[in-house]
Design an enzyme around this catalytic site. Structure first.
Site, PDB file in Angstrom:
ATOM      1  N   ILE A  42       0.817  -1.209   0.000  1.00 57.37           N
ATOM      2  CA  ILE A  42       0.000   0.000   0.000  1.00 57.37           C
ATOM      3  C   ILE A  42       0.853   1.263   0.000  1.00 57.37           C
ATOM      4  O   ILE A  42       0.394   2.339  -0.379  1.00 57.37           O
ATOM      5  CB  ILE A  42      -0.953  -0.014   1.220  1.00 57.37           C
ATOM      6  CG1 ILE A  42      -2.087   0.997   1.023  1.00 57.37           C
ATOM      7  CG2 ILE A  42      -0.185   0.226   2.532  1.00 57.37           C
ATOM      8  CD1 ILE A  42      -3.235   0.839   1.998  1.00 57.37           C
ATOM      9  N   LYS A  43       2.120   1.139   0.403  1.00 53.84           N
ATOM     10  CA  LYS A  43       2.987   2.311   0.535  1.00 53.84           C
ATOM     11  C   LYS A  43       3.316   2.958  -0.818  1.00 53.84           C
ATOM     12  O   LYS A  43       3.772   4.101  -0.859  1.00 53.84           O
ATOM     13  CB  LYS A  43       4.286   1.932   1.244  1.00 53.84           C
ATOM     14  CG  LYS A  43       4.095   1.375   2.651  1.00 53.84           C
ATOM     15  CD  LYS A  43       3.595   2.419   3.612  1.00 53.84           C
ATOM     16  CE  LYS A  43       3.625   1.902   5.051  1.00 53.84           C
ATOM     17  NZ  LYS A  43       3.234   2.919   6.015  1.00 53.84           N
ATOM     18  N   ASP A  44       3.068   2.230  -1.919  1.00 53.52           N
ATOM     19  CA  ASP A  44       3.274   2.839  -3.239  1.00 53.52           C
ATOM     20  C   ASP A  44       2.427   4.101  -3.394  1.00 53.52           C
ATOM     21  O   ASP A  44       2.843   5.078  -4.015  1.00 53.52           O
ATOM     22  CB  ASP A  44       2.883   1.854  -4.352  1.00 53.52           C
ATOM     23  CG  ASP A  44       3.817   0.665  -4.451  1.00 53.52           C
ATOM     24  OD1 ASP A  44       4.817   0.628  -3.712  1.00 53.52           O
ATOM     25  OD2 ASP A  44       3.533  -0.232  -5.270  1.00 53.52           O
TER      26      ASP A  44
END
Length: 453
Positions: A42-44
């Site tokens: 999700i950090k993208d």
């Protein structure tokens, strides 16, 4: 249709119903599978947003260096964006993080500096402090500071929240998220509550973190802080991205429950995810009495299981921490079958000649060597032979002059497979400390006896 670059593929991740692992939990349980992002987490989403905002403000200039303290996933997202946009990356991380995460960052061309976990954030050795120092020292550098950079929450307010609202057709009643930087839960939760103020937002915390007590009492209690194993959630400070007004409650999950549930998700749902997903599902099960059959719960599955192969998906790692009990033989069960026996040792100050006599009389090939009661090395027939061929006068020398490294030590929970792999031509045995603190030796014969007995 094609995309112009890999960054355009971030987002629009699938929402998948959980069917087996949550069968005793009321309601419809849906997992937001963020592993389908190109950086597998999700950090993208927030990596792109933080860089775009920094470019707009002028904080990040062409050819600059991005410096960040990261547990791995944010670094992966930042590194991916940096490659497309032409920046360099230096990341600091902690020695708690899995080797796979560090290797992945280096595969993307980033420089990675590993720092100690068990130090205060203000300590100059902490990964927060080292990244801040590097930002001051490295020319044309920028530190995103994912913890306090509100572009983190903004990414989820603009993307993750709307996606979930549309995918559930507005039927979501509960959002459940592991909380680390706080960006995911705060941004997503804010958007959803603006759509429907009755939606409950639940944060998953870990023992050793300050979030739960701070939410419930308003007190930042340093006594709550201690080392923990769970990755990706919990903190020993209060990031600006954690919006406590959006989060209705926190639930703590133990390291053991988070680790074992991570494996269960893969085995029972066929979804290969990381440690924070295990914590989230374990937390949901703990909270199941707060749910009704008509509820629609969305859990965020943050990252991919491939980053935890040396940890949660490694049985020896789990056994060494007492997380996994199964039918396989361990050092403890081998000792139980062996029975009580004194370990034969020889003092380092004794002569090589005395060692030869002991080896002959006891019909053994290697002996642990002690110094003031502590095992400091070993002496073997082959060591003695090599030494005497080189210098026959060494027969009267003390053993410490020719001894070699001690037998390897193993934990009581170490599996028979691992012990067997450690016994070879150089090491004919391993040492293990029992529950009474007594040192025992396990040889190849002991393993054969345990298997056949």
């Amino acid at each position: 249709m094609w995309y112009n670059n890999i960054l355009e593929t971030v987002g629009n991740t699938p929402l998948v119903k959980l069917n087996t692992i949550t069968k005793n939990v009321p309601g419809t349980i849906l997992a937001k599978i963020e592993t389908t992002n190109p950086g597998n987490s999700i950090k993208d989403r927030m990596a792109i947003k933080m860089i775009e905002e920094a470019e707009k403000s002028g904080a990040l200039k062409p050819g600059g260096t991005i410096i960040e303290g990261t547990s791995g996933n944010t670094g992966m997202g930042l590194a991916m964006v940096a490659i497309v946009k032409g920046y360099k990356c230096i990341f600091t991380t902690t020695d708690k993080q899995s080797k796979e995460k560090v290797d992945a960052l280096r595969a993307f061309g980033a420089e990675v500096i590993v720092c100690p976990t068990n130090v205060e954030p203000e300590d100059p050795r902490s990964y927060y402090s080292v990244s801040s120092r590097l930002e001051r020292e490295v020319p044309n550098s920028w530190k995103p500071n994912q913890y306090d950079n509100l572009a983190n929450s903004k990414a989820h307010y603009e993307q993750t929240g709307p996606e979930i609202w549309e995918q559930t057709e507005g039927k979501i009643t509960h959002l459940l998220v592991g909380v680390g930087t706080g960006g995911t839960i705060s941004g997503t939760g804010k958007y959803l509550k603006e759509k429907n103020p009755n939606i409950k937002v639940w944060g998953i915390d870990t023992y050793g973190s300050v979030f739960k007590k701070y939410k419930e009492t308003g007190v930042f209690d340093k006594d709550e802080i201690y080392p923990y194993i769970t990755e990706g959630i919990g903190e020993d400070f209060l990031p600006a991205n954690v919006n406590f007004d959006v989060i209705d409650l926190f639930e703590k999950v133990t390291d053991k429950d988070a680790a074992l549930m991570t494996r269960e998700i893969a085995r029972r749902e066929g979804i290969f995810v990381g440690n924070s997903a295990g914590a989230a599902v374990a937390g949901l099960i703990q909270l199941k009495d707060k749910l009704k059959p008509e509820d629609v719960v969305v859990i965020i599955f943050h990252d991919h299981g491939s980053r935890y192969m040396g940890k949660m998906y490694n049985e020896d790692w789990l056994r060494e921490r007492g997380f996994l009990k199964d039918e396989k033989l361990t050092a403890k069960s081998i000792l139980a079958k062996k029975g009580d026996s004194e370990i034969l040792t020889i003092d380092a100050r004794k002569s090589v000649f005395e060692a030869i006599n002991t080896i002959k009389s006891m019909n053994i090939s290697q002996i642990p060597v002690t110094q003031q009661g502590m095992i400091v090395g070993k002496i073997a027939e082959s060591d003695i032979l090599s030494a005497l061929l080189e210098n026959p006068a060494l027969k009267s020398a003390p053993i410490e002059d020719i001894m070699t490294a001690t037998f390897p030590f193993v934990d009581l929970n170490t599996s028979i497979d691992k012990i067997s792999s450690m016994i070879n031509r150089e090491n004919s045995a391993v040492l293990v400390e029992d529950e009474q603190g007594k040192i025992n030796i396990i040889t190849q014969y002991d393993i054969i006896h345990a298997i056949s007995g």
